[in-house]
Write a protein that holds these residues in place. Structure first.
Motif, PDB file in Angstrom:
ATOM      1  N   ARG A  70     -11.471 -24.936  33.194  1.00  0.00           N
ATOM      2  CA  ARG A  70     -11.092 -26.064  33.870  1.00  0.00           C
ATOM      3  C   ARG A  70      -9.515 -26.200  33.778  1.00  0.00           C
ATOM      4  O   ARG A  70      -9.079 -26.927  34.707  1.00  0.00           O
ATOM      5  N   GLY A  71      -9.191 -26.171  32.511  1.00  0.00           N
ATOM      6  CA  GLY A  71      -7.841 -26.684  31.996  1.00  0.00           C
ATOM      7  C   GLY A  71      -7.992 -28.262  31.624  1.00  0.00           C
ATOM      8  O   GLY A  71      -8.983 -28.730  31.749  1.00  0.00           O
ATOM      9  N   ALA A  72      -6.820 -28.772  31.309  1.00  0.00           N
ATOM     10  CA  ALA A  72      -6.835 -30.171  30.835  1.00  0.00           C
ATOM     11  C   ALA A  72      -7.285 -31.199  32.010  1.00  0.00           C
ATOM     12  O   ALA A  72      -6.918 -30.772  33.198  1.00  0.00           O
ATOM     13  N   GLY A  73      -7.931 -32.025  31.612  1.00  0.00           N
ATOM     14  CA  GLY A  73      -8.438 -33.156  32.629  1.00  0.00           C
ATOM     15  C   GLY A  73      -9.642 -33.735  32.142  1.00  0.00           C
ATOM     16  O   GLY A  73     -10.074 -33.729  30.851  1.00  0.00           O
ATOM     17  N   LEU A  74     -10.277 -34.712  33.104  1.00  0.00           N
ATOM     18  CA  LEU A  74     -11.412 -35.516  32.760  1.00  0.00           C
ATOM     19  C   LEU A  74     -12.653 -34.901  32.314  1.00  0.00           C
ATOM     20  O   LEU A  74     -12.842 -33.941  33.064  1.00  0.00           O
ATOM     21  N   HIS A  75     -13.187 -34.897  31.350  1.00  0.00           N
ATOM     22  CA  HIS A  75     -14.214 -34.458  30.778  1.00  0.00           C
ATOM     23  C   HIS A  75     -15.507 -35.017  30.951  1.00  0.00           C
ATOM     24  O   HIS A  75     -16.633 -34.407  31.441  1.00  0.00           O
ATOM     25  N   HIS A  76     -15.537 -36.403  30.724  1.00  0.00           N
ATOM     26  CA  HIS A  76     -16.632 -37.264  31.049  1.00  0.00           C
ATOM     27  C   HIS A  76     -16.298 -38.675  31.018  1.00  0.00           C
ATOM     28  O   HIS A  76     -15.354 -39.026  30.683  1.00  0.00           O
ATOM     29  N   VAL A  77     -17.247 -39.398  31.765  1.00  0.00           N
ATOM     30  CA  VAL A  77     -17.268 -40.882  31.949  1.00  0.00           C
ATOM     31  C   VAL A  77     -18.520 -41.332  31.281  1.00  0.00           C
ATOM     32  O   VAL A  77     -19.463 -41.164  31.400  1.00  0.00           O
ATOM     33  N   ALA A  78     -18.004 -42.464  30.530  1.00  0.00           N
ATOM     34  CA  ALA A  78     -19.184 -43.077  29.790  1.00  0.00           C
ATOM     35  C   ALA A  78     -19.213 -44.574  30.108  1.00  0.00           C
ATOM     36  O   ALA A  78     -18.327 -45.371  30.259  1.00  0.00           O
ATOM     37  N   LEU A  79     -20.575 -44.864  30.645  1.00  0.00           N
ATOM     38  CA  LEU A  79     -20.869 -46.384  30.752  1.00  0.00           C
ATOM     39  C   LEU A  79     -21.642 -47.011  29.821  1.00  0.00           C
ATOM     40  O   LEU A  79     -22.466 -46.323  29.424  1.00  0.00           O
ATOM     41  N   HIS A  80     -21.184 -48.343  29.410  1.00  0.00           N
ATOM     42  CA  HIS A  80     -21.744 -48.847  28.364  1.00  0.00           C
ATOM     43  C   HIS A  80     -23.013 -49.767  29.035  1.00  0.00           C
ATOM     44  O   HIS A  80     -22.690 -50.669  30.092  1.00  0.00           O
ATOM     45  N   VAL A  81     -24.191 -49.589  28.461  1.00  0.00           N
ATOM     46  CA  VAL A  81     -25.133 -50.593  29.124  1.00  0.00           C
ATOM     47  C   VAL A  81     -26.072 -51.261  28.040  1.00  0.00           C
ATOM     48  O   VAL A  81     -25.382 -51.129  26.822  1.00  0.00           O
ATOM     49  N   SER A  82     -26.706 -52.205  28.520  1.00  0.00           N
ATOM     50  CA  SER A  82     -27.413 -53.145  27.330  1.00  0.00           C
ATOM     51  C   SER A  82     -28.639 -52.608  27.003  1.00  0.00           C
ATOM     52  O   SER A  82     -29.445 -53.109  26.132  1.00  0.00           O
ATOM     53  N   ASP A  83     -29.372 -52.002  27.633  1.00  0.00           N
ATOM     54  CA  ASP A  83     -30.716 -51.554  27.482  1.00  0.00           C
ATOM     55  C   ASP A  83     -30.888 -49.795  27.832  1.00  0.00           C
ATOM     56  O   ASP A  83     -31.277 -49.625  28.900  1.00  0.00           O
ATOM     57  N   ILE A  84     -30.576 -49.186  26.896  1.00  0.00           N
ATOM     58  CA  ILE A  84     -30.056 -47.699  27.208  1.00  0.00           C
ATOM     59  C   ILE A  84     -31.719 -47.017  27.300  1.00  0.00           C
ATOM     60  O   ILE A  84     -31.893 -46.166  28.304  1.00  0.00           O
ATOM     61  N   GLU A  85     -32.557 -47.480  26.760  1.00  0.00           N
ATOM     62  CA  GLU A  85     -34.045 -46.779  26.741  1.00  0.00           C
ATOM     63  C   GLU A  85     -34.609 -47.283  28.370  1.00  0.00           C
ATOM     64  O   GLU A  85     -35.070 -46.146  28.880  1.00  0.00           O
ATOM     65  N   ALA A  86     -34.102 -48.315  28.919  1.00  0.00           N
ATOM     66  CA  ALA A  86     -34.860 -48.710  30.207  1.00  0.00           C
ATOM     67  C   ALA A  86     -34.012 -47.709  31.263  1.00  0.00           C
ATOM     68  O   ALA A  86     -34.505 -47.322  32.070  1.00  0.00           O
ATOM     69  N   VAL A  87     -32.636 -47.495  30.943  1.00  0.00           N
ATOM     70  CA  VAL A  87     -31.826 -46.800  31.835  1.00  0.00           C
ATOM     71  C   VAL A  87     -32.446 -45.433  31.727  1.00  0.00           C
ATOM     72  O   VAL A  87     -32.525 -44.534  32.809  1.00  0.00           O
ATOM     73  N   LEU A  88     -32.705 -44.791  30.597  1.00  0.00           N
ATOM     74  CA  LEU A  88     -33.174 -43.375  30.513  1.00  0.00           C
ATOM     75  C   LEU A  88     -34.430 -43.082  31.076  1.00  0.00           C
ATOM     76  O   LEU A  88     -34.784 -42.330  31.784  1.00  0.00           O
ATOM     77  N   ALA A  89     -35.501 -44.185  31.026  1.00  0.00           N
ATOM     78  CA  ALA A  89     -36.674 -44.008  31.523  1.00  0.00           C
ATOM     79  C   ALA A  89     -36.576 -44.150  33.401  1.00  0.00           C
ATOM     80  O   ALA A  89     -37.311 -43.251  33.887  1.00  0.00           O
ATOM     81  N   GLU A  90     -35.609 -45.101  33.777  1.00  0.00           N
ATOM     82  CA  GLU A  90     -35.288 -45.118  35.345  1.00  0.00           C
ATOM     83  C   GLU A  90     -35.034 -43.748  35.431  1.00  0.00           C
ATOM     84  O   GLU A  90     -35.420 -43.171  36.883  1.00  0.00           O
ATOM     85  N   LEU A  91     -34.088 -43.168  35.063  1.00  0.00           N
ATOM     86  CA  LEU A  91     -33.282 -41.838  35.470  1.00  0.00           C
ATOM     87  C   LEU A  91     -34.521 -40.648  35.381  1.00  0.00           C
ATOM     88  O   LEU A  91     -34.407 -39.855  36.216  1.00  0.00           O
ATOM     89  N   LYS A  92     -35.410 -40.753  34.434  1.00  0.00           N
ATOM     90  CA  LYS A  92     -36.301 -39.921  34.278  1.00  0.00           C
ATOM     91  C   LYS A  92     -37.423 -39.803  35.567  1.00  0.00           C
ATOM     92  O   LYS A  92     -37.708 -39.033  36.091  1.00  0.00           O
ATOM     93  N   THR A  93     -37.622 -41.171  35.823  1.00  0.00           N
ATOM     94  CA  THR A  93     -38.700 -41.539  37.040  1.00  0.00           C
ATOM     95  C   THR A  93     -37.906 -40.865  38.130  1.00  0.00           C
ATOM     96  O   THR A  93     -38.602 -40.357  39.158  1.00  0.00           O
ATOM     97  N   ARG A  94     -36.674 -41.013  38.399  1.00  0.00           N
ATOM     98  CA  ARG A  94     -35.957 -40.406  39.638  1.00  0.00           C
ATOM     99  C   ARG A  94     -35.832 -38.964  39.557  1.00  0.00           C
ATOM    100  O   ARG A  94     -34.991 -38.525  40.608  1.00  0.00           O
ATOM    101  N   GLY A  95     -36.044 -38.137  38.330  1.00  0.00           N
ATOM    102  CA  GLY A  95     -36.175 -36.711  38.443  1.00  0.00           C
ATOM    103  C   GLY A  95     -34.549 -36.531  38.133  1.00  0.00           C
ATOM    104  O   GLY A  95     -34.192 -35.302  38.624  1.00  0.00           O
ATOM    105  N   ALA A  96     -33.568 -37.472  37.460  1.00  0.00           N
ATOM    106  CA  ALA A  96     -32.121 -37.011  37.213  1.00  0.00           C
ATOM    107  C   ALA A  96     -32.406 -35.991  36.177  1.00  0.00           C
ATOM    108  O   ALA A  96     -32.970 -35.814  35.220  1.00  0.00           O
ATOM    109  N   ARG A  97     -31.440 -34.930  36.235  1.00  0.00           N
ATOM    110  CA  ARG A  97     -31.068 -33.778  35.290  1.00  0.00           C
ATOM    111  C   ARG A  97     -30.387 -34.256  34.047  1.00  0.00           C
ATOM    112  O   ARG A  97     -28.995 -34.662  34.111  1.00  0.00           O
ATOM    113  N   LEU A  98     -31.007 -34.456  33.086  1.00  0.00           N
ATOM    114  CA  LEU A  98     -30.507 -34.818  31.710  1.00  0.00           C
ATOM    115  C   LEU A  98     -29.940 -33.661  30.897  1.00  0.00           C
ATOM    116  O   LEU A  98     -30.657 -32.656  30.742  1.00  0.00           O
ATOM    117  N   ILE A  99     -28.844 -33.900  30.123  1.00  0.00           N
ATOM    118  CA  ILE A  99     -28.644 -33.057  29.011  1.00  0.00           C
ATOM    119  C   ILE A  99     -29.176 -32.996  27.927  1.00  0.00           C
ATOM    120  O   ILE A  99     -30.080 -31.812  27.416  1.00  0.00           O
TER     121      ILE A  99
END
Lengths: 140, 140
Positions: A70-99
Motif C-alpha cells: 500500500r505504501g506509507a500511510g495509516l496502518h491502524h487506529v487504536a481506541l482506548h476503553v475502560s473494560d476491554i473484556e466487555a467490548v470483546l464480548a459485545e463484538l463477539k456477540t455481534r459476529g465481528a471478525r477479530l484478528i
C-alpha cells in the motif's frame, strides 16, 4: 473512558517522517524496537492521544508487507476503553471478525486486541486498555 | 493547543457503519449534509476527538471516487492547532505540498487546509482551528 489512544502510521523511515511533524510543533517523545513484530516505533504525543510512526526492521513483517502493498500511510487506529473484556464480548456477540479471539498483553502490560478491517469500516482497529496495575486517577 | 480533531472515515453507508461503533459504546451526536462536497457526515465523539463517517451522495464526488478506488477506510486525519496561519507558513517554508495554498473557511466558520499525502507520510492531513469568534476557554 474512551478516547483515541493512537494512530499507527507506517513509514519507510522514522528519521525521514519525523521532520514533518516537527514542522507542526509536534515531537517524538519515545522510540522503541518491538523485536517480535520486527518494527521500530516512535511515539508523538498529540493532546491526550499519540501518533505512532511504524518503521519495519525487515520486509517480511506485518508493517513491511503493508508498506510494500500500500505504501506509507495509516496502518491502524487504536481506541482506548475502560473494560476491554466487555467490548470483546459485545463484538463477539455481534459476529465481528477479530484478528485474535482473546485479549493480548503488550510489552508494557497493556491489554489489546485487533478487529479486522472488514468488520470496522475498512479500518484495522485496535482496542486497548491500560495495564491492570497501572496508576489510576485519584478516586477512580 | 494541538489535538487530534477527528478521523474522517469513508463508508458506503452511515446507517450500516454506525452499529459497529454503537457496539463499542460510541454514538452519533450529529449528522449533516455538506452539499458542495456531495457528502453526508455523521460525527461520533470519542474523548475530546471525533470519528467522522463520510457517506458520498454521488459517485462523482471526492469521497465517492475514494470509495471506488480504495474501498471503505480512513480518508483523512484532522489535527487541531491554535495558530493555523503560522502552521501554514511553516509548511510552505519547508516546501510541503498543499491541497490549497490558503486557509479555507468551513461551514461553521472553522478554519482549515489540507496537506497532500505525499508530504504527510501517506496520510491526507487536515489542519484545522476553531472559528475565530467561537467561545474561548475562561482566561484564554
Amino acid at each position: 473512558m474512551t478516547k483515541i489512544d493512537h494512530l499507527g502510521i507506517a513509514v519507510e523511515s522514522i528519521a525521514g517522517a519525523r521532520s514533518f511533524y516537527e514542522a507542526l510543533g509536534l515531537h517524538v517523545a519515545h522510540e522503541e524496537t518491538v523485536e517480535h513484530e520486527q518494527v521500530r516505533t516512535a511515539m508523538i504525543p498529540v493532546g491526550n492521544s499519540r501518533i505512532e510512526l511504524l518503521e519495519p526492521l525487515q520486509e517480511d513483517s506485518a508493517v513491511g508487507r503493508f508498506l510494500k502493498k500500500r505504501g506509507a500511510g495509516l496502518h491502524h487506529v487504536a481506541l482506548h476503553v475502560s473494560d476491554i473484556e466487555a467490548v470483546l464480548a459485545e463484538l463477539k456477540t455481534r459476529g465481528a471478525r477479530l484478528i485474535s479471539d482473546k485479549v493480548q498483553v503488550g510489552a508494557g502490560g497493556h491489554l489489546y486486541f485487533f478487529v479486522h478491517p472488514s468488520s470496522a469500516g475498512g479500518v484495522l482497529l485496535e482496542i486497548c486498555q491500560d495495564a491492570p496495575d497501572a496508576p489510576q486517577e485519584p478516586g477512580a
